[in-house]
Design a protein around this motif. Structure first.
Motif, PDB file in Angstrom:
ATOM      1  N   GLU A  95       0.818  -1.211   0.000  1.00 14.58           N
ATOM      2  CA  GLU A  95       0.000   0.000   0.000  1.00 14.58           C
ATOM      3  C   GLU A  95       0.853   1.263   0.000  1.00 14.58           C
ATOM      4  OE1 GLU A  95      -2.645   0.163   3.294  1.00 14.58           O
ATOM      5  OE2 GLU A  95      -1.075   0.270   4.814  1.00 14.58           O
ATOM      6  N   GLU A  96       2.043   1.212   0.587  1.00 14.53           N
ATOM      7  CA  GLU A  96       2.936   2.378   0.577  1.00 14.53           C
ATOM      8  C   GLU A  96       3.420   2.681  -0.833  1.00 14.53           C
ATOM      9  OE1 GLU A  96       4.773   2.182   5.119  1.00 14.53           O
ATOM     10  OE2 GLU A  96       5.801   1.137   3.472  1.00 14.53           O
ATOM     11  N   THR A 121      -7.180   1.378  -1.882  1.00 20.01           N
ATOM     12  CA  THR A 121      -8.028   0.185  -1.784  1.00 20.01           C
ATOM     13  C   THR A 121      -8.640  -0.159  -3.142  1.00 20.01           C
ATOM     14  OG1 THR A 121      -8.545   0.641   0.532  1.00 20.01           O
ATOM     15  CG2 THR A 121     -10.058  -0.811  -0.659  1.00 20.01           C
ATOM     16  N   GLU A 122      -9.119   0.873  -3.839  1.00 22.36           N
ATOM     17  CA  GLU A 122      -9.740   0.668  -5.152  1.00 22.36           C
ATOM     18  C   GLU A 122      -8.767   0.020  -6.134  1.00 22.36           C
ATOM     19  OE1 GLU A 122     -11.731   3.373  -8.747  1.00 22.36           O
ATOM     20  OE2 GLU A 122     -10.932   4.334  -6.940  1.00 22.36           O
ATOM     21  N   VAL A 123      -7.537   0.536  -6.177  1.00 21.82           N
ATOM     22  CA  VAL A 123      -6.540   0.029  -7.123  1.00 21.82           C
ATOM     23  C   VAL A 123      -6.095  -1.384  -6.750  1.00 21.82           C
ATOM     24  CG1 VAL A 123      -4.210   0.383  -8.012  1.00 21.82           C
ATOM     25  CG2 VAL A 123      -5.753   2.330  -7.784  1.00 21.82           C
ATOM     26  N   MET A 129      -4.952  -7.490  -5.180  1.00 24.24           N
ATOM     27  CA  MET A 129      -3.875  -7.506  -4.177  1.00 24.24           C
ATOM     28  C   MET A 129      -4.290  -6.863  -2.852  1.00 24.24           C
ATOM     29  SD  MET A 129      -1.188  -9.061  -5.280  1.00 24.24           S
ATOM     30  CE  MET A 129       0.103  -8.452  -4.204  1.00 24.24           C
ATOM     31  N   GLU A 130      -5.591  -6.688  -2.622  1.00 19.89           N
ATOM     32  CA  GLU A 130      -6.018  -5.992  -1.412  1.00 19.89           C
ATOM     33  C   GLU A 130      -5.607  -6.734  -0.135  1.00 19.89           C
ATOM     34  OE1 GLU A 130     -10.043  -4.030   0.583  1.00 19.89           O
ATOM     35  OE2 GLU A 130     -10.218  -5.515  -1.025  1.00 19.89           O
ATOM     36  N   ALA A 151      -0.266  -1.693 -10.306  1.00 21.34           N
ATOM     37  CA  ALA A 151      -1.136  -0.853  -9.473  1.00 21.34           C
ATOM     38  C   ALA A 151      -0.498   0.504  -9.207  1.00 21.34           C
ATOM     39  CB  ALA A 151      -1.431  -1.566  -8.154  1.00 21.34           C
ATOM     40  N   ARG A 152       0.788   0.522  -8.940  1.00 22.43           N
ATOM     41  CA  ARG A 152       1.493   1.778  -8.685  1.00 22.43           C
ATOM     42  C   ARG A 152       1.433   2.690  -9.907  1.00 22.43           C
ATOM     43  NH1 ARG A 152       7.762   1.137  -7.523  1.00 22.43           N
ATOM     44  NH2 ARG A 152       7.588   0.372  -9.660  1.00 22.43           N
TER      45      ARG A 152
END
Length: 357
Positions: A95-96, A121-123, A129-130, A151-152
């Motif tokens: 998430e970071e 969260t959406e991405v 990968m949540e 995602a990034r």
């Protein structure tokens, strides 16, 4: 829309790109396909702003972002980038990584802390990968790391997503799975994706349009079906789909294979292939018939079992042709003599024999 005009890149006396003219539509998924050293990664790096062209120009919409005298920096272009090596930071959690791109991408929307958390969260849900959001890269598999890199790149909602052979480090099963993921993400994002690969399967499966390159030049640009079924040049024919180039003579809309009297009808062969006196035949387009049938006489040199099909190498008058047949068809053995005929051409051969009696 992205417009390339007369784009060139030279390294000393070596030309990596030569006279590239191309228009990429908004929301298009364009795959740049070619062998190592053909210039595809150079083209992607020019689009990203990592280097300046030797000649020509690059235009994003109405803005010229690069020419031989000027090159805007990558951070001044609304792009996202997915690298072959993933390029994840070992000290950051999943998430970071996403939050970092939201905070530091120049074109990302201004969001409150709560809005950033929602976007993370959406991405992560989008790439599946949540449940791994608190993990570090070393605790992830190769496929999971590639999902984080993707995602990034998409989190700031860039207009253009550049992908440099992103699946080449993954095993075969993961690559097929990630193809589906990337295609689904493209449908949801509607962003322009420019995807560099040397894998024709990836290009044909995912792209709206495929650009085939060789020696720094564009060989052909078209929809995947058009590239496969109607290659314009000998290189495209042999690189995409591994077509056999049968040598012979073109007489108007008929082709006579070398050393034979058989006449094959034109099935949409390009003018360039006709001028070079070639007829492209895909491995799956061959019929393998008994040796007394009408067609090209050959011998099976190699027979390989490949699960759902068998692959053959057949020698005809010193030339070797590749053929693929479903496993449901009785197998030919190495050393067998047979006749090669193009599917659908046997009626044309029979009709020509009647006409010439």
């Amino acid at each position: 829309m992205i417009t390339l005009r007369g784009l060139e890149k030279h390294y000393g006396k070596t030309s990596a790109l030569s006279q590239v003219d191309l228009t990429i539509r908004d929301g298009e998924f364009l795959a740049i396909l070619g062998p190592s050293g053909c210039g595809k990664t150079t083209l992607l790096r020019l689009l990203a702003g990592f280097m300046k062209p030797t000649a020509g120009s690059i235009q994003f919409g109405e803005t010229e972002v690069a020419n031989s005298k000027y090159c805007s920096k990558p951070e001044n272009r609304n792009i996202g980038m997915v690298f072959q090596s993933f390029a994840l930071w070992p000290h950051m959690t999943v998430e970071e990584h996403i939050r970092f791109s939201l905070k530091n991408h120049r074109f990302a929307k201004k969001r409150t802390a709560a809005e950033q958390a929602d976007r993370v969260t959406e991405v992560l849900r989008l790439v599946g990968m949540e449940s791994f959001r608190k993990r570090y890269p070393t605790a992830l598999s190769g496929g999971q790391q590639q999902r984080v890199a993707l995602a990034r790149a998409i989190a700031p909602e860039p207009d253009i997503l550049l992908m440099d052979e992103p699946l080449s480090a993954l095993d075969a099963e993961l690559r097929i799975s990630m193809r589906k993921e990337i295609k689904q993400i493209h449908k949801k994002l509607a962003a322009t994706i420019i995807y560099v690969t040397h894998d024709q399967g990836e290009a044909l499966a995912m792209a709206d349009r495929v650009l085939v390159m060789q020696h720094g030049q564009i060989e052909q640009t078209a929809a995947p079906e058009e590239i496969y079924q109607h290659p314009k040049t000998p290189f495209v024919a042999t690189f995409v789909g591994k077509a056999n180039l049968v040598a012979g003579t073109w007489e108007e809309n008929h082709f006579i294979p070398a050393g034979s009297h058989y006449r094959w009808q034109d099935n949409g062969v390009s003018e360039q292939l006709k001028q070079q006196q070639f007829y492209p035949v895909r491995p799956e387009e061959w019929q393998l018939l008994p040796p007394d049938a009408e067609g090209l006489k050959g011998e099976v040199i190699i027979s390989q079992f490949q699960g759902t099909e068998r692959h053959y190498v057949i020698r005809v008058d010193g030339q070797e042709y590749q053929a693929s047949l479903p496993i449901s068809v009785p197998a030919w053995r190495e050393g067998d003599l047979l006749t090669l005929q193009v599917k659908g051409m046997e009626t044309a051969v029979s009709r020509e024999k009647i006409l010439f009696r």
